[in-house]
Design an enzyme around this catalytic site. Structure first.
Site, PDB file in Angstrom:
ATOM      1  CB  CYS A  85      71.355  31.606   9.494  1.00 53.31           C
ATOM      2  SG  CYS A  85      72.261  32.763   8.480  1.00 53.31           S
ATOM      3  CB  CYS A  92      82.542  37.893   2.884  1.00 47.82           C
ATOM      4  SG  CYS A  92      81.576  37.983   1.359  1.00 47.82           S
TER       5      CYS A  92
HETATM    6  N1  SAH Z   1      76.776  36.859   0.550  1.00 45.60           N
HETATM    7  C1  SAH Z   1      75.419  36.417   0.462  1.00 45.60           C
HETATM    8  C2  SAH Z   1      74.951  35.742   1.748  1.00 45.60           C
HETATM    9  C3  SAH Z   1      74.794  36.683   2.917  1.00 45.60           C
HETATM   10  S1  SAH Z   1      73.111  36.745   3.315  1.00 45.60           S
HETATM   11  C4  SAH Z   1      74.523  37.571   0.057  1.00 45.60           C
HETATM   12  O1  SAH Z   1      75.022  38.680  -0.061  1.00 45.60           O
HETATM   13  O2  SAH Z   1      73.349  37.365  -0.195  1.00 45.60           O
HETATM   14  C5  SAH Z   1      73.039  38.047   4.428  1.00 45.60           C
HETATM   15  C6  SAH Z   1      72.016  39.084   4.044  1.00 45.60           C
HETATM   16  O3  SAH Z   1      72.050  40.164   4.984  1.00 45.60           O
HETATM   17  C7  SAH Z   1      72.308  39.694   2.687  1.00 45.60           C
HETATM   18  O4  SAH Z   1      71.129  40.018   2.031  1.00 45.60           O
HETATM   19  C8  SAH Z   1      73.047  40.939   3.101  1.00 45.60           C
HETATM   20  O5  SAH Z   1      73.072  41.893   2.070  1.00 45.60           O
HETATM   21  C9  SAH Z   1      72.263  41.385   4.302  1.00 45.60           C
HETATM   22  N2  SAH Z   1      73.001  42.291   5.168  1.00 45.60           N
HETATM   23  C10 SAH Z   1      74.339  42.468   5.231  1.00 45.60           C
HETATM   24  N3  SAH Z   1      74.655  43.404   6.135  1.00 45.60           N
HETATM   25  C11 SAH Z   1      73.498  43.821   6.681  1.00 45.60           C
HETATM   26  C12 SAH Z   1      73.174  44.733   7.716  1.00 45.60           C
HETATM   27  N4  SAH Z   1      74.127  45.407   8.364  1.00 45.60           N
HETATM   28  N5  SAH Z   1      71.877  44.906   8.029  1.00 45.60           N
HETATM   29  C13 SAH Z   1      70.924  44.206   7.402  1.00 45.60           C
HETATM   30  N6  SAH Z   1      71.166  43.301   6.426  1.00 45.60           N
HETATM   31  C14 SAH Z   1      72.439  43.100   6.076  1.00 45.60           C
END
Ligand code: SAH
Length: 342
Positions: A85, A92
């Site tokens: 990953c 961000c």
């Molecule tokens: N900015 C991109 C890449 C990040 S991917 C995006 O938003 O897709 C990381 C993934 O984890 C995303 O789907 C995000 O929404 C999710 N995520 C973020 N915070 C989280 C949390 N506290 N618990 C579970 N999933 C989370």
């Protein structure tokens, strides 16, 4: 450099296939070229400044990219599959309410070298597989940052991942996850059609705008249109929709039914992500029975739906827990951090 193009192909192989960074070891270059490279050029890597190993085998590294910023990358072993990953930005800018990376604000985009450098580093730190293969079989652009807001560097790095002379990964083994930067989804389809994951998290605009504020700019209907367009002609492919399970917020039967209506005509795979907690945040993870009931509704409607097992949550390496070390850039962020620290 004005050198012959085949030298570029040789260089790609040395660096990415054989892991050689010292020009002196690039034995099929003539002496003159090697000397010129040694004198005027440099191959360098970001530096690892921290490493943690989870009880489940997940590994997380803190990677320093400059004096003020470090990002995190995570290796997730899963049987035959080894997924890395990768982060695309320091911090961000999207400010999703349930994500810990958001709390740091945005500092800067990573360069293509800093992105591919993460893969190079992780590959060099992990043992080879028993069959001699490389440890990393899949890459997910799901670390810190919004990859589609760093489009050029991210696509250049993904080109290297897919290039037969470099990492040679099939494009379907590379997944880019986005919060939904609609125009860039169309561009990605043209430029580098890797597997696409979309952080959906809510079936309607009112709720989604609360959780993922960029939804105000690119609402769900436009996002779905872009998704339909993305998969057209990519027959093997489905869009992965990520859906974080937040207790009492987006996890009711009615939400599941609305989600099923929304995705009805899109080749999709739904990933339910149990919320991973982090400090200074009041959301709670939906109880397992709720997640199962939500998933049941989607399965009965004919969807492929899996619940993502949290990996590496004991070392804060699970989805949404990546924080790295991001230098505050604006007074606003500094103020917010000050507030958080008290
Ligand atoms: N900015 C991109 C890449 C990040 S991917 C995006 O938003 O897709 C990381 C993934 O984890 C995303 O789907 C995000 O929404 C999710 N995520 C973020 N915070 C989280 C949390 N506290 N618990 C579970 N999933 C989370």
């Amino acid at each position: 450099m004005g050198e012959k193009p085949f030298h570029a192909r040789q260089m790609l192989k040395w660096v990415h296939k054989h892991g050689v960074l010292d020009f002196a070891g690039m034995t099929d270059f003539g002496k003159k070229l090697r000397t010129r490279l040694q004198k005027d050029y440099e191959l360098s890597l970001p530096e690892i400044i921290g490493e943690r190993l989870s009880a489940d085998g997940t590994r997380k590294w803190l990677v320093r990219i400059d004096c003020g910023n470090a990002v995190e990358m995570v290796f997730i072993p899963d049987g035959e599959r080894g997924t890395l990953c990768v982060s695309s930005q320091a911090g961000c800018a999207l400010n999703c309410s349930f994500c810990s990376t958001a709390q740091q604000g945005f500092n800067r985009n990573l360069s293509a070298a800093e992105i591919i450098g993460q893969l190079w580093l992780a590959d060099s730190l992990m043992p080879r597989r028993e069959d001699g293969g490389r440890p990393i079989t899949n890459v997910v652009m799901m670390g810190m940052g919004e990859p589609l807001l760093n489009f050029d560097a991210v696509t250049s790095a993904m080109d290297l991942m897919a290039d037969a002379l470099a990492w040679g990964m099939a494009k379907r083994r590379i997944t880019l996850s986005t919060a939904g930067i609609v125009p860039k989804i169309y561009e990605l389809r043209e430029r580098c059609p890797v597997s696409l994951a979309v952080s959906l998290h809510a079936p309607d605009d009112a709720l989604r705008s609360e959780l993922v504020p960029v939804n105000k700019k690119y609402p769900i209907a436009e996002l779905m249109q872009a998704c339909r367009h993305y998969v057209q002609g990519l027959q093997r492919d489905r869009i992965t929709f990520e859906y974080v399970m937040l207790d009492g917020i987006n996890d009711s039967d009615a939400h599941a039914q609305a989600l099923s209506r929304l995705l009805r005509d899109i080749p999709s795979k739904i990933n339910l992500i149990p919320f991973n907690p982090f400090p200074h945040n009041s959301y709670k993870r939906s109880p397992q029975v709720r997640i199962d009931a939500f998933r049941g509704i989607l399965l009965r409607a004919g969807f492929i739906c899996i619940t993502r097992t949290p990996r590496g949550d004991d070392i804060d390496a699970a989805c949404g827990q990546l924080a790295g070390n991001v230098k505050p850039r604006s007074a606003r962020v500094a103020a917010r951090r000050g507030l958080l620290n008290t």
